[in-house]
Design a protein around this motif. Structure first.
Motif, PDB file in Angstrom:
ATOM      1  N   ALA A 165      -2.165  28.707 -11.314  1.00  0.00           N
ATOM      2  CA  ALA A 165      -2.746  27.564 -12.027  1.00  0.00           C
ATOM      3  C   ALA A 165      -2.257  27.521 -13.475  1.00  0.00           C
ATOM      4  O   ALA A 165      -1.839  26.466 -13.966  1.00  0.00           O
ATOM      5  CB  ALA A 165      -4.270  27.633 -11.979  1.00  0.00           C
ATOM      6  N   ALA A 166      -2.310  28.654 -14.145  1.00  0.00           N
ATOM      7  CA  ALA A 166      -1.860  28.710 -15.543  1.00  0.00           C
ATOM      8  C   ALA A 166      -0.370  28.418 -15.639  1.00  0.00           C
ATOM      9  O   ALA A 166       0.080  27.645 -16.505  1.00  0.00           O
ATOM     10  CB  ALA A 166      -2.170  30.075 -16.138  1.00  0.00           C
ATOM     11  N   TYR A 167       0.413  29.005 -14.741  1.00  0.00           N
ATOM     12  CA  TYR A 167       1.855  28.789 -14.753  1.00  0.00           C
ATOM     13  C   TYR A 167       2.189  27.319 -14.492  1.00  0.00           C
ATOM     14  O   TYR A 167       3.016  26.730 -15.187  1.00  0.00           O
ATOM     15  CB  TYR A 167       2.544  29.671 -13.707  1.00  0.00           C
ATOM     16  N   SER A 168       1.547  26.724 -13.494  1.00  0.00           N
ATOM     17  CA  SER A 168       1.890  25.350 -13.129  1.00  0.00           C
ATOM     18  C   SER A 168       1.560  24.362 -14.259  1.00  0.00           C
ATOM     19  O   SER A 168       2.317  23.422 -14.499  1.00  0.00           O
ATOM     20  CB  SER A 168       1.187  24.935 -11.841  1.00  0.00           C
ATOM     21  N   ARG A 169       0.449  24.575 -14.957  1.00  0.00           N
ATOM     22  CA  ARG A 169       0.118  23.683 -16.084  1.00  0.00           C
ATOM     23  C   ARG A 169       1.197  23.763 -17.165  1.00  0.00           C
ATOM     24  O   ARG A 169       1.688  22.743 -17.655  1.00  0.00           O
ATOM     25  CB  ARG A 169      -1.247  24.040 -16.672  1.00  0.00           C
ATOM     26  N   SER A 170       1.552  24.976 -17.532  1.00  0.00           N
ATOM     27  CA  SER A 170       2.565  25.140 -18.564  1.00  0.00           C
ATOM     28  C   SER A 170       3.927  24.628 -18.101  1.00  0.00           C
ATOM     29  O   SER A 170       4.617  23.919 -18.829  1.00  0.00           O
ATOM     30  CB  SER A 170       2.660  26.623 -18.927  1.00  0.00           C
ATOM     31  N   CYS A 171       4.281  24.959 -16.890  1.00  0.00           N
ATOM     32  CA  CYS A 171       5.572  24.574 -16.329  1.00  0.00           C
ATOM     33  C   CYS A 171       5.699  23.055 -16.239  1.00  0.00           C
ATOM     34  O   CYS A 171       6.714  22.472 -16.653  1.00  0.00           O
ATOM     35  CB  CYS A 171       5.722  25.209 -14.954  1.00  0.00           C
ATOM     36  N   ALA A 172       4.697  22.375 -15.740  1.00  0.00           N
ATOM     37  CA  ALA A 172       4.765  20.933 -15.529  1.00  0.00           C
ATOM     38  C   ALA A 172       4.878  20.168 -16.850  1.00  0.00           C
ATOM     39  O   ALA A 172       5.484  19.105 -16.907  1.00  0.00           O
ATOM     40  CB  ALA A 172       3.547  20.444 -14.758  1.00  0.00           C
ATOM     41  N   ASN A 173       4.312  20.703 -17.898  1.00  0.00           N
ATOM     42  CA  ASN A 173       4.390  20.022 -19.198  1.00  0.00           C
ATOM     43  C   ASN A 173       5.724  20.226 -19.883  1.00  0.00           C
ATOM     44  O   ASN A 173       6.049  19.529 -20.839  1.00  0.00           O
ATOM     45  CB  ASN A 173       3.256  20.475 -20.106  1.00  0.00           C
ATOM     46  N   HIS A 174       6.517  21.182 -19.433  1.00  0.00           N
ATOM     47  CA  HIS A 174       7.811  21.464 -20.054  1.00  0.00           C
ATOM     48  C   HIS A 174       8.987  21.003 -19.223  1.00  0.00           C
ATOM     49  O   HIS A 174      10.108  21.012 -19.696  1.00  0.00           O
ATOM     50  CB  HIS A 174       7.948  22.960 -20.346  1.00  0.00           C
ATOM     51  N   ARG A 175       8.767  20.629 -18.015  1.00  0.00           N
ATOM     52  CA  ARG A 175       9.870  20.199 -17.134  1.00  0.00           C
ATOM     53  C   ARG A 175      10.197  18.733 -17.326  1.00  0.00           C
ATOM     54  O   ARG A 175       9.374  17.964 -17.744  1.00  0.00           O
ATOM     55  CB  ARG A 175       9.461  20.410 -15.672  1.00  0.00           C
ATOM     56  N   ASP A 176      11.392  18.381 -16.894  1.00  0.00           N
ATOM     57  CA  ASP A 176      11.760  16.947 -16.910  1.00  0.00           C
ATOM     58  C   ASP A 176      11.611  16.352 -15.551  1.00  0.00           C
ATOM     59  O   ASP A 176      11.393  16.899 -14.571  1.00  0.00           O
ATOM     60  CB  ASP A 176      13.186  16.756 -17.398  1.00  0.00           C
TER      61      ASP A 176
END
Length: 67
Positions: free
Chosen positions: A56-67
């Motif tokens: 959950a923590a990874y996906s939130r951070s990852c999704a906000n930084h991806r294009d």
């Protein structure tokens, strides 16, 4: 008494002409939807063996930084 400094140089910016040839604009591809980015990031986190809280923590951070 010293002389005053010269007045500042005023330059008029160039105005683009309507009939002048233009350079093609570089367009980036549109950003994928937030849901698509979350799904991709959750898949990556699961493949990395993260537990539910870590995913959950990874996906939130990852999704906000991806294009």
């Amino acid at each position: 008494m010293p002389q005053p400094p010269p007045p500042p140089r005023i330059e008029v910016p160039a105005i683009p002409r309507m009939d002048a040839p233009t350079q093609p604009s570089l367009r980036s591809r549109p950003r994928s939807s937030f849901g698509d980015r979350i799904s991709r990031c959750l898949d990556e986190a699961a493949a990395a063996g993260l537990n539910q809280a870590e995913r959950a923590a990874y996906s939130r951070s990852c999704a906000n930084h991806r294009d």
